[in-house]
Design a protein around this motif. Structure first.
Motif, mmCIF file in Angstrom:
data_model
loop_
_atom_site.group_PDB
_atom_site.id
_atom_site.type_symbol
_atom_site.label_atom_id
_atom_site.label_comp_id
_atom_site.label_asym_id
_atom_site.label_seq_id
_atom_site.Cartn_x
_atom_site.Cartn_y
_atom_site.Cartn_z
ATOM 1 N N THR A 84 0.841 -1.193 0.000
ATOM 2 C CA THR A 84 0.000 0.000 0.000
ATOM 3 C C THR A 84 0.878 1.246 0.000
ATOM 4 O OG1 THR A 84 -1.933 1.041 1.048
ATOM 5 C CG2 THR A 84 -0.195 0.253 2.517
ATOM 6 N N THR A 85 0.265 2.420 -0.084
ATOM 7 C CA THR A 85 1.027 3.663 -0.174
ATOM 8 C C THR A 85 1.351 4.220 1.207
ATOM 9 O OG1 THR A 85 -0.963 5.059 -0.209
ATOM 10 C CG2 THR A 85 -0.171 4.203 -2.328
ATOM 11 N N ALA A 86 2.328 5.125 1.238
ATOM 12 C CA ALA A 86 2.725 5.745 2.514
ATOM 13 C C ALA A 86 1.583 6.567 3.099
ATOM 14 C CB ALA A 86 3.955 6.620 2.294
ATOM 15 N N GLY A 87 0.867 7.314 2.247
ATOM 16 C CA GLY A 87 -0.219 8.152 2.734
ATOM 17 C C GLY A 87 -1.345 7.351 3.334
ATOM 18 N N LYS A 88 -1.776 6.287 2.653
ATOM 19 C CA LYS A 88 -2.856 5.452 3.173
ATOM 20 C C LYS A 88 -2.424 4.740 4.448
ATOM 21 C CE LYS A 88 -5.257 2.981 0.299
ATOM 22 N NZ LYS A 88 -5.614 2.053 -0.790
ATOM 23 N N ALA A 89 -1.189 4.273 4.478
ATOM 24 C CA ALA A 89 -0.682 3.596 5.673
ATOM 25 C C ALA A 89 -0.703 4.533 6.876
ATOM 26 C CB ALA A 89 0.734 3.083 5.430
ATOM 27 N N GLY A 90 -0.347 5.797 6.649
ATOM 28 C CA GLY A 90 -0.345 6.773 7.739
ATOM 29 C C GLY A 90 -1.736 7.009 8.304
ATOM 30 N N PHE A 91 -2.731 7.120 7.438
ATOM 31 C CA PHE A 91 -4.094 7.348 7.908
ATOM 32 C C PHE A 91 -4.652 6.134 8.633
ATOM 33 C CE2 PHE A 91 -4.210 11.215 5.458
ATOM 34 C CZ PHE A 91 -5.165 11.981 6.109
ATOM 35 N N ILE A 92 -4.428 4.932 8.096
ATOM 36 C CA ILE A 92 -4.948 3.738 8.755
ATOM 37 C C ILE A 92 -4.256 3.518 10.093
ATOM 38 C CG2 ILE A 92 -5.186 1.233 8.572
ATOM 39 C CD1 ILE A 92 -5.430 1.594 5.545
ATOM 40 N N THR A 93 -2.947 3.749 10.134
ATOM 41 C CA THR A 93 -2.214 3.606 11.397
ATOM 42 C C THR A 93 -2.772 4.536 12.463
ATOM 43 O OG1 THR A 93 -0.169 2.976 10.255
ATOM 44 C CG2 THR A 93 0.057 3.803 12.498
ATOM 45 N N ALA A 94 -3.233 5.714 12.047
ATOM 46 C CA ALA A 94 -3.739 6.703 13.003
ATOM 47 C C ALA A 94 -5.001 6.251 13.721
ATOM 48 C CB ALA A 94 -3.998 8.031 12.288
ATOM 49 N N LEU A 95 -5.582 5.130 13.311
ATOM 50 C CA LEU A 95 -6.764 4.618 14.007
ATOM 51 C C LEU A 95 -6.462 4.261 15.459
ATOM 52 C CD1 LEU A 95 -8.677 2.316 11.510
ATOM 53 C CD2 LEU A 95 -9.475 4.426 12.553
ATOM 54 N N TYR A 96 -5.185 4.066 15.791
ATOM 55 C CA TYR A 96 -4.873 3.762 17.185
ATOM 56 C C TYR A 96 -5.276 4.919 18.094
ATOM 57 C CZ TYR A 96 -0.579 6.648 17.084
ATOM 58 O OH TYR A 96 0.313 7.692 16.989
ATOM 59 N N ILE A 97 -5.396 6.123 17.523
ATOM 60 C CA ILE A 97 -5.819 7.267 18.315
ATOM 61 C C ILE A 97 -7.239 7.058 18.832
ATOM 62 C CG2 ILE A 97 -6.011 9.772 18.309
ATOM 63 C CD1 ILE A 97 -3.229 8.650 17.546
ATOM 64 N N VAL A 98 -8.092 6.455 17.998
ATOM 65 C CA VAL A 98 -9.463 6.160 18.399
ATOM 66 C C VAL A 98 -9.499 4.943 19.313
ATOM 67 C CG1 VAL A 98 -11.750 5.528 17.566
ATOM 68 C CG2 VAL A 98 -10.379 7.155 16.281
ATOM 69 N N ALA A 99 -8.618 3.975 19.051
ATOM 70 C CA ALA A 99 -8.625 2.732 19.814
ATOM 71 C C ALA A 99 -8.136 2.913 21.244
ATOM 72 C CB ALA A 99 -7.774 1.681 19.104
ATOM 73 N N VAL A 100 -7.258 3.904 21.486
ATOM 74 C CA VAL A 100 -6.695 4.104 22.827
ATOM 75 C C VAL A 100 -7.783 4.284 23.889
ATOM 76 C CG1 VAL A 100 -5.412 5.738 24.270
ATOM 77 C CG2 VAL A 100 -4.401 4.877 22.164
ATOM 78 N N PRO A 101 -8.745 5.206 23.715
ATOM 79 C CA PRO A 101 -9.770 5.334 24.753
ATOM 80 C C PRO A 101 -10.668 4.114 24.872
ATOM 81 C CG PRO A 101 -10.274 6.741 22.880
ATOM 82 C CD PRO A 101 -8.885 6.246 22.688
ATOM 83 N N LEU A 102 -10.857 3.362 23.775
ATOM 84 C CA LEU A 102 -11.702 2.172 23.840
ATOM 85 C C LEU A 102 -11.022 1.060 24.635
ATOM 86 C CD1 LEU A 102 -13.093 2.032 20.179
ATOM 87 C CD2 LEU A 102 -14.170 3.017 22.210
ATOM 88 N N VAL A 103 -9.755 0.780 24.306
ATOM 89 C CA VAL A 103 -9.011 -0.233 25.047
ATOM 90 C C VAL A 103 -8.709 0.248 26.463
ATOM 91 C CG1 VAL A 103 -6.890 -1.619 25.073
ATOM 92 C CG2 VAL A 103 -8.020 -1.109 22.908
#
Length: 302
Positions: free
Chosen positions: A96-115
Motif C-alpha cells: 500500500t502507499t505511505a499516505g494510506k498507511a499513515g491514515f490507517i495507522t492513526a486509528l490507534y488514536i481512536v482505539a486508545v480510549p476504547l481499550v
C-alpha cells in the motif's frame, strides 16, 4: 506541559516522513532486516543520552514500582509490542502507499480510549461516534469494490493498530516507574533483537549491498524516526494523559500524506480523499470531552 506537547508534535513530523523512507526501503530490503537495523541504530542514537542521564541522576528508582517489574523486563515487553506493530506496518507497506498507511495507522488514536476501558479509563459518547466515523473513513479509503473488504496491505496495517494502541497504554504505565530515555533505548534494543531473530524465519537475507541500497531510509528511520521520534513520544507522555497524547500524535497521518505526495508523487482518488476526511473528523472528535457512558469499576481490596 507545553514542552511535553511539543515533544509529541515533533515526533509526528518524524514519523509521518518515515512512512516515505519505509516505503522506499521495500524495494531493496525485507521488513524484519530493515527494522532490525533501524531500531538498533535508534538504540545507539539514544544510548549517549541515557548514559549522560545515568551520570547526572543519583537514583531513578520509583518508590511505588511493582516488585516484579524491572527495567530490563519493562524494555523487553515494550520492545515486543513495538516489534509487532512495526513489523506489521513494514510488511503492509509492501502493498500500500505511505499516505494510506499513515491514515490507517492513526486509528490507534481512536482505539486508545476504547481499550483504555480495561485500565479503568472512562468511555465517553464521542469515543463511540468518533470510532464509527473513522471506520467509515477506513472503508472509503481502503475498499475498492474488488470483492475483498480490505486490500492486503491495508488489512495488515489495520492489524498493526492493535499493537500501536497497546504501545501507547503500556508506555503510560511504565514511564511512571522508569526514565523515558532508558525505556526508549531498551525497547529499541529488544525490538531490533526480535527483528533480527525473525530474519531467517521469514526467509530474508541481509547483505552489504542491500544495506548500501537502503542506507538513507535506514539512517532516517533509525536516527530520526526511531531514536528521536520515539524518545520524544516517551518524554512527552510523562505529563500528558494517554487520550490527549494520542490526539497530538494523530497529526502523524497528515504529515505522512503530505510527505507521500511531496516525495513519492502519491495521489488519492476523490473516494479515498473523502475517507481521509471522515477519518480525520472521527479521530479528532473522539478526543472531545463529552458525557461518560461507561466506566469499569476497580475491585475493592478485602
Amino acid at each position: 506541559m507545553i514542552k511535553d506537547r511539543l515533544f509529541l508534535l515533533a515526533a509526528t513530523v518524524f514519523w509521518g516522513c518515515a512512512f516515505v523512507a519505509q516505503r522506499v526501503s521495500t524495494d531493496t530490503m525485507g521488513a524484519f532486516a530493515f527494522n532490525g537495523l533501524r531500531f538498533w541504530l535508534g538504540a545507539l542514537a539514544v544510548l549517549p543520552v541515557a548514559l549522560w542521564i545515568r551520570r547526572q541522576t543519583k537514583s531513578d528508582e520509583a518508590p511505588d514500582r511493582p516488585a516484579w517489574l524491572s527495567l530490563p523486563l519493562a524494555c523487553a515487553i515494550l520492545g515486543f509490542v513495538l516489534f509487532a506493530g512495526s513489523s506489521l506496518q513494514q510488511l503492509g507497506l509492501f502493498y500500500t502507499t505511505a499516505g494510506k498507511a499513515g491514515f490507517i495507522t492513526a486509528l490507534y488514536i481512536v482505539a486508545v480510549p476504547l481499550v483504555g476501558i480495561l485500565f479503568h479509563n472512562p468511555l465517553r459518547l464521542t469515543h463511540i461516534t468518533g470510532c464509527l466515523t473513522a471506520l467509515l473513513g477506513v472503508w472509503l479509503l481502503a475498499w475498492h469494490g474488488s470483492g475483498e473488504l480490505l486490500r492486503t496491505g491495508d488489512f495488515i496495517i489495520l492489524v498493526s493498530v492493535v499493537f500501536w494502541t497497546l504501545h501507547i497504554l503500556v508506555i503510560d504505565r511504565f514511564v511512571r516507574y522508569f526514565s523515558g530515555v532508558y525505556l526508549a533505548a531498551g525497547q529499541f534494543f529488544f525490538c531490533g533483537l526480535y527483528s533480527f531473530l525473525s530474519v531467517p524465519v521469514a526467509g530474508e537475507t541481509l547483505t552489504w549491498s542491500a544495506i548500501a541500497a537502503s542506507a538513507i531510509p535506514i539512517l532516517y528511520c533509525g536516527i530520526f524516526s526511531s531514536g528521536v521520534g520515539y524518545t520524544f513520544q516517551i518524554l512527552g507522555q510523562r505529563k500528558v494523559p494517554p487520550t490527549e497524547a494520542s490526539f497530538l500524535l494523530s497529526f502523524e497521518m497528515i504529515f505522512s500524506a503530505l510527505a507521500g505526495y511531496a516525495f513519492l508523487g502519491e495521489t488519492m482518488t476523490p473516494r479515498e480523499l473523502l475517507g481521509c476526511v471522515l477519518m480525520t473528523i472521527g479521530i479528532f472528535s473522539a478526543q472531545v470531552p463529552s458525557r461518560i457512558i461507561f466506566t469499569l469499576q476497580k475491585k475493592r481490596s478485602a
